[in-house]
Motif scaffolding. Structure first.
Motif: not given
Length: 126
Positions: A6-7, A20, A22, A95, A120-121, A9
């Motif tokens: 994932e990216s 986001l 994935c 997630y 990712t937050q 965030g």
């Protein structure tokens, strides 16, 4: 299992947007559906949205319906989650997950998915 990364965030003010991504690695395992879940501190992991590669259908939790949307790039085996009108209560680790066992659609339970990303937050400030 399939590796999921994932990216996207980050931190945003209420009312803002994030997207986001994935990415699923190549694998001999077939992916029937992919989903997004989130987990806030002290809370259980909860369903956000899912996409069925076999049915080309989407499903959203009531809390995000109308604000979040899933899109996919089949060639890149990538799923996106566009998040608009973000609220502080959307703050969580998000997630990505993949279903390899063809669970019955709609797939909303954590147990429906076998592969998971690292998360990712997403932080939404008021």
């Amino acid at each position: 299992q399939v590796q999921l990364v994932e990216s996207g965030g980050g931190q945003v003010q209420a009312g803002g947007s994030l997207r986001l991504s994935c990415v699923a690695s190549e694998s001999s395992l077939r992916i029937y559906a992919m989903g997004w879940f989130r987990q806030a501190p002290g809370k259980e992991r909860e369903f956000v949205a899912a996409f069925s590669w076999s049915l080309y259908n989407t499903d959203y939790a009531d809390s995000v319906k109308g604000r979040f949307s899933i899109s996919t790039d089949n060639a890149k085996m990538t799923m996106y989650l566009q998040m608009n009108s973000l609220k502080p209560e959307d703050t969580a680790v998000y997630y990505c997950a993949a279903d390899h066992d063809r669970a019955v659609w709609p797939v909303r339970a954590v147990a429906d998915f076998e592969s998971w990303g690292q998360g990712t937050q997403v932080t939404v400030s008021s």
